[in-house]
Design a protein around this motif. Structure first.
Motif, PDB file in Angstrom:
ATOM      1  N   VAL A 270       0.835  -1.208   0.000  1.00  0.00           N
ATOM      2  CA  VAL A 270       0.000   0.000   0.000  1.00  0.00           C
ATOM      3  C   VAL A 270       0.862   1.247   0.000  1.00  0.00           C
ATOM      4  O   VAL A 270       0.587   2.218  -0.729  1.00  0.00           O
ATOM      5  CB  VAL A 270      -0.959  -0.024   1.203  1.00  0.00           C
ATOM      6  N   VAL A 271       1.917   1.260   0.792  1.00  0.00           N
ATOM      7  CA  VAL A 271       2.806   2.426   0.839  1.00  0.00           C
ATOM      8  C   VAL A 271       3.479   2.639  -0.512  1.00  0.00           C
ATOM      9  O   VAL A 271       3.595   3.779  -1.007  1.00  0.00           O
ATOM     10  CB  VAL A 271       3.853   2.257   1.954  1.00  0.00           C
ATOM     11  N   LEU A 272       3.932   1.552  -1.138  1.00  0.00           N
ATOM     12  CA  LEU A 272       4.570   1.673  -2.449  1.00  0.00           C
ATOM     13  C   LEU A 272       3.586   2.188  -3.497  1.00  0.00           C
ATOM     14  O   LEU A 272       3.931   3.037  -4.328  1.00  0.00           O
ATOM     15  CB  LEU A 272       5.130   0.316  -2.877  1.00  0.00           C
ATOM     16  N   MET A 273       2.353   1.687  -3.469  1.00  0.00           N
ATOM     17  CA  MET A 273       1.346   2.154  -4.424  1.00  0.00           C
ATOM     18  C   MET A 273       1.060   3.624  -4.228  1.00  0.00           C
ATOM     19  O   MET A 273       0.933   4.386  -5.194  1.00  0.00           O
ATOM     20  CB  MET A 273       0.067   1.331  -4.278  1.00  0.00           C
ATOM     21  N   LEU A 274       0.939   4.050  -2.970  1.00  0.00           N
ATOM     22  CA  LEU A 274       0.664   5.462  -2.693  1.00  0.00           C
ATOM     23  C   LEU A 274       1.814   6.342  -3.183  1.00  0.00           C
ATOM     24  O   LEU A 274       1.586   7.398  -3.795  1.00  0.00           O
ATOM     25  CB  LEU A 274       0.440   5.657  -1.197  1.00  0.00           C
ATOM     26  N   ALA A 275       3.043   5.912  -2.922  1.00  0.00           N
ATOM     27  CA  ALA A 275       4.203   6.689  -3.374  1.00  0.00           C
ATOM     28  C   ALA A 275       4.247   6.775  -4.894  1.00  0.00           C
ATOM     29  O   ALA A 275       4.506   7.845  -5.461  1.00  0.00           O
ATOM     30  CB  ALA A 275       5.485   6.052  -2.836  1.00  0.00           C
ATOM     31  N   MET A 276       3.974   5.661  -5.573  1.00  0.00           N
ATOM     32  CA  MET A 276       3.994   5.673  -7.038  1.00  0.00           C
ATOM     33  C   MET A 276       2.853   6.517  -7.601  1.00  0.00           C
ATOM     34  O   MET A 276       3.024   7.203  -8.618  1.00  0.00           O
ATOM     35  CB  MET A 276       3.894   4.235  -7.566  1.00  0.00           C
ATOM     36  N   CYS A 277       1.699   6.478  -6.959  1.00  0.00           N
ATOM     37  CA  CYS A 277       0.582   7.314  -7.416  1.00  0.00           C
ATOM     38  C   CYS A 277       0.894   8.799  -7.240  1.00  0.00           C
ATOM     39  O   CYS A 277       0.529   9.625  -8.085  1.00  0.00           O
ATOM     40  CB  CYS A 277      -0.693   6.952  -6.651  1.00  0.00           C
ATOM     41  N   LEU A 278       1.567   9.148  -6.151  1.00  0.00           N
ATOM     42  CA  LEU A 278       1.946  10.550  -5.928  1.00  0.00           C
ATOM     43  C   LEU A 278       2.955  11.019  -6.970  1.00  0.00           C
ATOM     44  O   LEU A 278       2.936  12.181  -7.406  1.00  0.00           O
ATOM     45  CB  LEU A 278       2.524  10.717  -4.521  1.00  0.00           C
ATOM     46  N   ASP A 279       3.852  10.110  -7.370  1.00  0.00           N
ATOM     47  CA  ASP A 279       4.879  10.477  -8.352  1.00  0.00           C
ATOM     48  C   ASP A 279       4.397  10.348  -9.790  1.00  0.00           C
ATOM     49  O   ASP A 279       5.071  10.853 -10.703  1.00  0.00           O
ATOM     50  CB  ASP A 279       6.120   9.592  -8.168  1.00  0.00           C
ATOM     51  N   ALA A 280       3.276   9.664 -10.018  1.00  0.00           N
ATOM     52  CA  ALA A 280       2.837   9.352 -11.379  1.00  0.00           C
ATOM     53  C   ALA A 280       2.628  10.591 -12.248  1.00  0.00           C
ATOM     54  O   ALA A 280       3.082  10.617 -13.397  1.00  0.00           O
ATOM     55  CB  ALA A 280       1.570   8.506 -11.339  1.00  0.00           C
ATOM     56  N   PRO A 281       1.939  11.665 -11.786  1.00  0.00           N
ATOM     57  CA  PRO A 281       1.748  12.827 -12.672  1.00  0.00           C
ATOM     58  C   PRO A 281       3.065  13.447 -13.133  1.00  0.00           C
ATOM     59  O   PRO A 281       3.231  13.768 -14.318  1.00  0.00           O
ATOM     60  CB  PRO A 281       0.932  13.793 -11.800  1.00  0.00           C
ATOM     61  N   ILE A 282       4.012  13.596 -12.203  1.00  0.00           N
ATOM     62  CA  ILE A 282       5.301  14.190 -12.575  1.00  0.00           C
ATOM     63  C   ILE A 282       6.093  13.245 -13.464  1.00  0.00           C
ATOM     64  O   ILE A 282       6.702  13.660 -14.463  1.00  0.00           O
ATOM     65  CB  ILE A 282       6.109  14.538 -11.311  1.00  0.00           C
ATOM     66  N   THR A 283       6.080  11.947 -13.116  1.00  0.00           N
ATOM     67  CA  THR A 283       6.801  10.965 -13.930  1.00  0.00           C
ATOM     68  C   THR A 283       6.262  10.933 -15.353  1.00  0.00           C
ATOM     69  O   THR A 283       7.031  10.843 -16.321  1.00  0.00           O
ATOM     70  CB  THR A 283       6.691   9.575 -13.296  1.00  0.00           C
ATOM     71  N   ALA A 284       4.935  11.012 -15.493  1.00  0.00           N
ATOM     72  CA  ALA A 284       4.335  10.995 -16.829  1.00  0.00           C
ATOM     73  C   ALA A 284       4.776  12.200 -17.644  1.00  0.00           C
ATOM     74  O   ALA A 284       5.067  12.091 -18.844  1.00  0.00           O
ATOM     75  CB  ALA A 284       2.813  10.965 -16.711  1.00  0.00           C
ATOM     76  N   ARG A 285       4.837  13.380 -17.005  1.00  0.00           N
ATOM     77  CA  ARG A 285       5.275  14.578 -17.739  1.00  0.00           C
ATOM     78  C   ARG A 285       6.736  14.468 -18.151  1.00  0.00           C
ATOM     79  O   ARG A 285       7.119  14.891 -19.255  1.00  0.00           O
ATOM     80  CB  ARG A 285       5.055  15.820 -16.878  1.00  0.00           C
ATOM     81  N   VAL A 286       7.561  13.918 -17.274  1.00  0.00           N
ATOM     82  CA  VAL A 286       8.989  13.760 -17.611  1.00  0.00           C
ATOM     83  C   VAL A 286       9.161  12.804 -18.783  1.00  0.00           C
ATOM     84  O   VAL A 286       9.928  13.073 -19.725  1.00  0.00           O
ATOM     85  CB  VAL A 286       9.770  13.267 -16.380  1.00  0.00           C
ATOM     86  N   LEU A 287       8.444  11.681 -18.752  1.00  0.00           N
ATOM     87  CA  LEU A 287       8.550  10.720 -19.852  1.00  0.00           C
ATOM     88  C   LEU A 287       7.991  11.290 -21.143  1.00  0.00           C
ATOM     89  O   LEU A 287       8.550  11.069 -22.221  1.00  0.00           O
ATOM     90  CB  LEU A 287       7.821   9.431 -19.480  1.00  0.00           C
ATOM     91  N   ASP A 288       6.889  12.031 -21.057  1.00  0.00           N
ATOM     92  CA  ASP A 288       6.325  12.642 -22.265  1.00  0.00           C
ATOM     93  C   ASP A 288       7.285  13.661 -22.871  1.00  0.00           C
ATOM     94  O   ASP A 288       7.362  13.805 -24.097  1.00  0.00           O
ATOM     95  CB  ASP A 288       4.987  13.318 -21.939  1.00  0.00           C
ATOM     96  N   SER A 289       8.022  14.370 -22.024  1.00  0.00           N
ATOM     97  CA  SER A 289       8.971  15.354 -22.553  1.00  0.00           C
ATOM     98  C   SER A 289      10.140  14.703 -23.262  1.00  0.00           C
ATOM     99  O   SER A 289      10.786  15.310 -24.119  1.00  0.00           O
ATOM    100  CB  SER A 289       9.498  16.224 -21.407  1.00  0.00           C
ATOM    101  N   GLY A 290      10.424  13.428 -22.933  1.00  0.00           N
ATOM    102  CA  GLY A 290      11.523  12.734 -23.592  1.00  0.00           C
ATOM    103  C   GLY A 290      11.136  12.058 -24.882  1.00  0.00           C
ATOM    104  O   GLY A 290      12.001  11.713 -25.691  1.00  0.00           O
TER     105      GLY A 290
END
Length: 359
Positions: free
Chosen positions: A155-175
């Motif tokens: 649960v903690v890992l899922m929450l951390a990944m969900c919190l990072d998902a919007p920023i991670t998606a923008r970083v990957l889209d920029s690449g």
């Protein structure tokens, strides 16, 4: 002055040694790697929900909360169903021990009457135990439940990944579009994994429902339990069908006889051929991108490293390894073609056609 490269045999041996070190290292920390991979796969599976909310202009906290709650409900539901299934399965084997002994006695008398050595039969009977057959399903369920015992970590890992998902998606889209091979490989990995999970889940549910109906009509005890096992085993490549078939077929034999066992086998074979062999490849398409041999090797390797959970997540884990080690390196296109059992795309040099026409 030309530098002499290392011999290819030495490079291969060093690569194999490095792979073994990594695999044994992952096995030692499987209690952490298993929940981590499970959380990553679940986050990838619900990523379209976050993207849909983002396109609708939803706030960031809503983009985090909704996918997280969906995963949490799925996780708790799976943990609850598997726990009840394992308890029922553990109580089931002792109830049929006497019936199994009677069947063995009848089979022994039948074989001796036809000239088969009684000593050989006794050795075969001593090495066979009905609890071992049903234990195949119990070990699978128990291994998955062992991962859910680290529910807090997941649960903690899922929450951390969900919190990072919007920023991670923008970083990957920029690449993307900048020929960053690793970014493109990770994007393909996410898309292939998501498609594999969606299609496998849909067909797994269809297969499980058909199995439950057939088992209920035949009269096999605990049909819902075997439906759950069929759904879980659907994610195990190559041998998942056999794992799902053996326990209910054995139980049908112990409970009613050979006729009911053959009916169970026939029903499972028909459903498996229709759903897994005829329909599933058409919908799955190139989502996996692994040859039959590599799929089977993936099952063996990841089951060795992570146990039963590794068998269930064998395809996503292999896709991730392929993205990191092969797809991210343009020079390794031949290895990707070998693993996927498809010829590589040949790119002709620019202007080659005009030079041939002008010759």
């Amino acid at each position: 002055m030309n530098q002499q490269s290392a011999p290819r045999a030495l490079i291969i041996l060093v690569g194999i040694a490095g792979a073994l070190i990594v695999l044994f290292g992952l096995r030692e920390v499987s209690s952490v790697v298993g929940p981590l991979v499970l959380a990553l796969v679940l986050v990838i599976a619900v990523a379209p929900v976050r993207s849909w909310l983002a396109r609708r202009g939803a706030s960031v906290w809503l983009q985090v909360a909704v996918p997280f709650l969906i995963m949490l409900l799925v996780l708790l539901g799976m943990a609850g169903v598997l726990t009840m299934a394992a308890v029922q399965l553990g109580e089931l084997a002792p109830a049929y021990t006497r019936r199994f002994e009677e069947l063995l006695t009848d089979a022994r008398a039948f074989a001796i009457a036809r000239g088969i050595s009684g000593e050989q039969l006794d050795r075969a009977i001593d090495s066979f135990d009905p609890a071992r057959v049903i234990g195949i399903a119990q070990s699978l369920l128990g291994g998955v439940i062992g991962v859910f015992s680290a529910l807090f970590l997941i649960v903690v890992l899922m929450l951390a990944m969900c919190l990072d998902a919007p920023i991670t998606a923008r970083v990957l889209d920029s690449g993307e579009g900048r020929k960053v091979a690793l970014v493109e490989a990770l994007g393909r990995f996410a898309r292939k994994t998501r498609r594999y999970l969606i299609v496998s889940t849909v067909f797994g549910l269809i297969n499980a429902i058909l199995d439950v109906i057939a088992l209920y009509l035949i009269g096999v005890p605990l049909p819902l339990l075997w439906g759950v096992l069929a759904l879980i085993a659907n994610y195990i490549p190559n041998i998942g069908f056999v794992i799902a078939l053996v326990p209910p077929a054995t139980l049908a034999l112990l409970d009613a006889g050979v006729r009911e066992m053959l009916l169970v086998v026939a029903a499972y074979v028909v459903f498996n051929v229709v759903t897994q062999s005829l329909l599933l490849p058409k919908f799955l398409g190139d989502a996996v991108g692994l040859s039959t041999t590599m799929t089977f090797l993936s099952l063996i390797i990841w089951a060795f490293v992570l146990g039963p959970l590794g068998a269930i997540l064998a395809i996503p884990l292999s896709l991730l390894a392929k993205a990191l080690l092969i797809d991210s390196d343009p020079a390794a296109a031949w290895a990707g073609a070998l693993i996927s059992n498809r010829p590589p795309t040949v790119t002709r040099p620019t202007g080659s056609k005009s030079r041939r026409s002008g010759a």
